[in-house]
Motif scaffolding. Structure first.
Motif, short mmCIF file in Angstrom:
data_model
loop_
_atom_site.label_atom_id
_atom_site.label_comp_id
_atom_site.label_asym_id
_atom_site.label_seq_id
_atom_site.Cartn_x
_atom_site.Cartn_y
_atom_site.Cartn_z
N PRO A 451 0.74 -1.17 -0.16
CA PRO A 451 0.02 0.08 -0.07
C PRO A 451 0.94 1.29 0.05
CG PRO A 451 -1.02 -1.54 1.41
CD PRO A 451 0.32 -2.08 1.01
N GLY A 452 0.68 2.32 -0.76
CA GLY A 452 1.42 3.69 -0.93
C GLY A 452 2.58 3.62 -2.01
N ASP A 453 2.70 2.24 -2.65
CA ASP A 453 3.69 2.15 -3.65
C ASP A 453 3.08 2.48 -5.04
OD1 ASP A 453 5.61 1.41 -1.77
OD2 ASP A 453 5.53 -0.61 -2.23
N LEU A 454 4.04 2.95 -5.71
CA LEU A 454 3.58 3.06 -7.23
C LEU A 454 4.79 2.14 -8.14
CD1 LEU A 454 4.00 7.35 -7.65
CD2 LEU A 454 1.89 5.66 -7.38
N VAL A 455 3.69 1.51 -9.05
CA VAL A 455 4.45 0.69 -9.80
C VAL A 455 4.51 1.05 -11.20
CG1 VAL A 455 4.52 -1.73 -10.73
CG2 VAL A 455 3.92 -1.48 -8.50
N LEU A 456 5.78 1.19 -12.15
CA LEU A 456 5.62 1.56 -13.39
C LEU A 456 6.13 0.57 -14.31
CD1 LEU A 456 6.24 4.25 -12.08
CD2 LEU A 456 7.45 5.06 -13.79
N THR A 457 5.24 0.44 -15.31
CA THR A 457 5.57 -0.35 -16.39
C THR A 457 6.16 0.26 -17.23
OG1 THR A 457 3.42 -0.09 -17.44
CG2 THR A 457 3.71 -2.09 -15.91
N MET A 458 7.64 -0.12 -17.85
CA MET A 458 8.19 0.97 -18.64
C MET A 458 8.95 0.50 -19.55
SD MET A 458 11.64 3.33 -17.11
CE MET A 458 10.21 4.59 -16.17
N GLY A 459 9.00 1.16 -20.88
CA GLY A 459 9.59 0.59 -22.20
C GLY A 459 8.54 1.04 -23.35
#
Length: 476
Positions: A451-459
């Motif tokens: 909770p509170g985290d940010l996940v980036l899918t990048m590319g």
């Protein structure tokens, strides 16, 4: 220059369809650049056909406009009465439809030539640079649209829904993303051109920075008489381009940025979570406006759009307010969803400079949460040249998972794998792991998040498709 935009309620739609593009066949019609041109041609009355390797939302959108799209490449897909075959630089010479065109004598048209033909009767505004083209072009398209100017536009990404990367407007202005990767932007003759930055990329086509500079100089010399080149005053490569162009004295140059010598100076960028407030000194007057996307780089993109619009004759205060209607483009820090207190955001960043800018922007809006990245390298040639810099960029995240390289149009290069990036990231002190498959990578990053985290899918590859899988994993 006066804007003199046509009134959308009374002006006729642009009817110009060159004879060669009356019945075009697009190879790879679902691609970002190709689908936009196909859409505009369809809206102008051309009978569009084409093929793509797979079904996609872009293909579905084109079919909705009446285009006929085949899935899979086969010589039989090429209609007997096709007036041309449109290709991008990604199409291989052994493509069966391209071979059929050669056998039958059907003209082959590069997508840049097709786009140049569509812009010819308009007032073109072209946006170039190593990074930020799609965002800045999108900002201009949205802002001009909100002012009632109904511009035509062709963008390398969708604004808000599949198929929204292009539009055949009734106004005079045509906003286009100008791609330097294969030198195709040499085909355009804009009234106003923007260069956001100049860096070495696309290593399969450019061997040195000198080749890059020469290519951008050619682009600048293509500006129509009386037109303007808008260039960043902050980025080293852009400053060098400005020096070269001003030395030749062939075109008016106007710079923008935070540098003290910028013609339009950015006085302040105040972040407010994932938005910012930007103040510029333009023609002796201060102007403050809101930017509803995160990060200094996006604020500077908005300033570039502002300056470009004023050079087209638009009032600065009205344009500044209109830029506040832009809320982002698909794949550019796009929120994909939230599950169990974790937000999943999609980033198109694939060059180290872009990766760094997006990670810094997200870091600024993450609060106390961690920033986690699922990164998919794009192209073997880019990885071979920039693996160290990519690894160093990933060190800005709290933890990362790196997938195998997305090859796109390239064949594998011996010894070039995502392990080069992983080793560089670890050397920079990063917490990084290898996702041995797309599914495994999704599971790893979902398992790391709380909770509170940010996940980036990048590319720039198909890593964007993994957002829903990550959200599903977080929900369980």
């Amino acid at each position: 220059m006066a804007a003199d935009a046509a009134d959308p309620a009374t002006a006729p739609a642009r009817p110009t369809v060159p004879a060669a593009l009356a019945r075009p066949h697009f190879i790879g019609i679902g691609g970002a650049g190709m689908s936009g041109i196909a859409k505009i041609l369809s809206q102008r009355g051309a009978r569009v056909e084409g093929s793509d390797a797979r079904e996609s939302l872009s293909v579905t959108a084109l079919r909705g406009l009446g285009a006929k799209v085949h899935i899979g490449h086969d010589a039989a897909n090429l209609a007997a009465d096709a007036t041309s075959v449109v290709v991008s630089s990604a199409i291989r010479p052994d493509n069966p439809e391209l071979a059929a065109a050669a056998e039958r004598g059907v003209p082959v048209v590069h997508r840049s030539d097709a786009l140049a033909a569509l812009m010819e009767a308009c007032r073109p505004l072209a946006v170039a640079g190593t990074h930020g083209k799609t965002t800045t072009t999108s900002m201009l398209a949205v802002a001009l649209g909100s002012l009632g100017l109904d511009p035509s536009y062709a963008i390398g990404g969708d604004l808000d829904e599949p198929g929204s990367n292009a539009h055949n407007g009734r106004g005079e202005i045509f906003v286009a993303e100008a791609d330097e990767s294969d030198r195709s932007f040499h085909k355009y003759a804009p009234e106003v051109a923007v260069v956001l930055n100049v860096e070495l990329d696309h290593h399969a086509n450019y061997a040195s920075m000198e080749e890059i500079y020469e290519s951008f100089e050619i682009f600048a010399r293509r500006i129509r008489p009386g037109g303007t080149l808008i260039v960043s005053a902050d980025q080293e490569g852009a400053r060098e381009l400005t020096r070269r162009v001003r030395e030749r004295g062939e075109v008016k140059v106007r710079t923008y940025g935070e540098a003290a010598d910028a013609d339009v100076r950015v006085l302040d960028i105040t972040p407010h979570g994932l938005t910012s407030e930007t103040t510029v000194l333009l023609d002796g007057a201060e102007l403050t406006f809101a930017v509803f996307v995160p990060g200094r780089h996006y604020a500077n993109n908005a300033v570039a759009a502002l300056v470009a619009g004023t050079e087209m004759g638009l009032p600065a205060d009205e344009l500044a307010k209109a830029l506040g209607t832009y809320t982002g483009v698909r794949r550019r820090l796009q929120l994909m969803g939230e599950a169990n207190g974790v937000q999943v955001i999609d980033s198109y960043a694939h060059h180290p400079t872009e990766m760094t800018a997006d990670l810094e922007a997200i870091r600024g809006g993450a609060g106390d949460g961690r920033v986690l990245v699922l990164f998919q390298p794009h192209l073997f040639s880019r990885t071979q040249e920039l693996a160290t810099e990519m690894g160093e960029a990933l060190a800005l995240a709290d933890a990362s998972v790196v997938l195998d390289i997305y090859p796109a149009r390239e064949d594998p290069v011996p010894g070039v794998t995502s392990e080069l990036i992983i080793d560089a990231a670890r050397a920079a002190g990063a917490d990084v792991r290898h996702g041995e498959s797309r599914a495994a990578g999704s599971e790893l990053v979902a398992g790391m998040a709380g909770p509170g985290d940010l996940v980036l899918t990048m590319g720039a590859g198909d890593v964007t498709d993994l957002g829903p899988q990550i959200l599903a994993g977080l929900a369980h």
